[in-house]
Design a protein around this motif. Structure first.
Motif, PDB file in Angstrom:
ATOM      1  N   ALA A  22      -4.292   2.044   5.970  1.00 16.78           N
ATOM      2  CA  ALA A  22      -3.347   1.051   6.484  1.00 16.78           C
ATOM      3  C   ALA A  22      -1.913   1.539   6.327  1.00 16.78           C
ATOM      4  N   ARG A  23      -1.593   2.101   5.153  1.00 13.53           N
ATOM      5  CA  ARG A  23      -0.251   2.634   4.927  1.00 13.53           C
ATOM      6  C   ARG A  23       0.002   3.886   5.770  1.00 13.53           C
ATOM      7  N   PHE A  25       0.482   2.242   9.267  1.00 10.45           N
ATOM      8  CA  PHE A  25       1.592   1.284   9.289  1.00 10.45           C
ATOM      9  C   PHE A  25       2.363   1.420   7.973  1.00 10.45           C
ATOM     10  N   SER A  83       5.030   0.481   6.694  1.00  6.62           N
ATOM     11  CA  SER A  83       5.747  -0.640   6.084  1.00  6.62           C
ATOM     12  C   SER A  83       4.834  -1.800   5.701  1.00  6.62           C
ATOM     13  N   CYS A  84       3.519  -1.622   5.829  1.00  7.37           N
ATOM     14  CA  CYS A  84       2.618  -2.743   5.531  1.00  7.37           C
ATOM     15  C   CYS A  84       2.646  -3.079   4.038  1.00  7.37           C
ATOM     16  N   HIS A  85       2.578  -4.370   3.742  1.00  9.71           N
ATOM     17  CA  HIS A  85       2.624  -4.845   2.358  1.00  9.71           C
ATOM     18  C   HIS A  85       1.299  -5.446   1.900  1.00  9.71           C
ATOM     19  N   SER A  86       0.427  -5.771   2.848  1.00 14.23           N
ATOM     20  CA  SER A  86      -0.848  -6.366   2.461  1.00 14.23           C
ATOM     21  C   SER A  86      -1.907  -6.060   3.511  1.00 14.23           C
ATOM     22  N   VAL A  87      -3.155  -6.041   3.042  1.00 13.51           N
ATOM     23  CA  VAL A  87      -4.293  -5.733   3.900  1.00 13.51           C
ATOM     24  C   VAL A  87      -5.321  -6.849   3.760  1.00 13.51           C
ATOM     25  N   GLU A 129       4.173  -8.053   7.047  1.00 13.72           N
ATOM     26  CA  GLU A 129       3.452  -6.856   7.478  1.00 13.72           C
ATOM     27  C   GLU A 129       2.020  -6.924   6.969  1.00 13.72           C
ATOM     28  N   LEU A 130       1.179  -7.633   7.702  1.00 12.24           N
ATOM     29  CA  LEU A 130      -0.225  -7.777   7.327  1.00 12.24           C
ATOM     30  C   LEU A 130      -1.078  -6.929   8.258  1.00 12.24           C
ATOM     31  N   VAL A 131      -1.873  -6.039   7.672  1.00 14.64           N
ATOM     32  CA  VAL A 131      -2.800  -5.218   8.441  1.00 14.64           C
ATOM     33  C   VAL A 131      -4.197  -5.811   8.287  1.00 14.64           C
ATOM     34  N   LYS A 140      -1.052  -6.636  12.345  1.00 13.65           N
ATOM     35  CA  LYS A 140      -1.225  -5.232  12.710  1.00 13.65           C
ATOM     36  C   LYS A 140      -2.716  -4.892  12.732  1.00 13.65           C
TER      37      LYS A 140
END
Length: 200
Positions: free
Chosen positions: A23-24, A27, A29-33, A146-148, A172
């Protein structure tokens, strides 16, 4: 030799989350998955360095997972692939009260026997799943910006749309969300030096 005897497998088993690595990677800048797989659902919150700072997982029940979706789709006569699209066309507000797979299926069958539209019931099933996922996101304190969304559950268009509506953001999505864990594990192995593949 048991797989657990391999150092890499031990590390993966303990961390349990190769998904945020990919995920990182995709993306930055993602902060959570949010990961919804066949047998479990989990929320992983990442720190600025990509480290895991919080982790939430569903309980032993299969509710909110791909298996739950599969059972509910079959009960309503839909394939798993068409289930999300069918739910999006639902109009009447219904409610599935139980998140236990067995009891929820009984509710679905009862609603069918009452003559309720199957697409309305499908929407109610999806809303109950999303309510459960949202509770996990809130417990983890997952930032919404920023949720993947990963795992096979991310291929369900209704779940994606309902989450986006509740959070007020665009989620995302990897191109192949069902492969996120496998590719993340491969990246983990590459970075750990356990996989020596030319060109990687």
């Amino acid at each position: 030799m048991m797989l657990s005897s391999f150092p890499l497998m031990n590390r993966l088993r303990l961390s349990k989350q190769p998904e945020p690595l990919l995920a990182r990677h995709l993306f930055p800048s993602c902060h959570s998955v949010l990961d919804v797989g066949g047998q479990d659902a989990k929320v992983i919150v990442l720190g600025s360095a990509g480290n895991v700072v919080d982790f939430q997982m569903n309980d032993k029940c299969a509710a909110g997972t791909g298996r739950f979706l599969e059972i509910m789709a079959a009960s309503l006569g839909f394939s798993l692939e068409e289930f999300g699209g069918a739910a999006l066309s639902g109009r009447e507000s219904l409610r599935i009260n139980s998140m236990c797979t067995v009891f929820a299926e009984s509710e679905v069958i009862s609603l069918k026997n009452l003559g309720r539209n199957t697409r309305d019931i499908a929407l109610a099933v999806h809303q109950s799943i999303v309510d459960r996922l949202m509770a996990m996101l809130h417990r983890a304190g997952a930032p919404g910006a920023e949720l993947v969304f990963t795992g096979g559950g991310a291929k369900n268009i209704c779940i994606v749309k309902l989450i986006e509506k509740k959070l007020g953001i665009s989620v995302k999505l990897p191109k192949r969300p069902e492969l996120t864990g496998a590719v993340g594990a491969a990246l983990y192995g590459r970075d750990a030096g356990a996989v020596k593949t030319p060109g990687m």
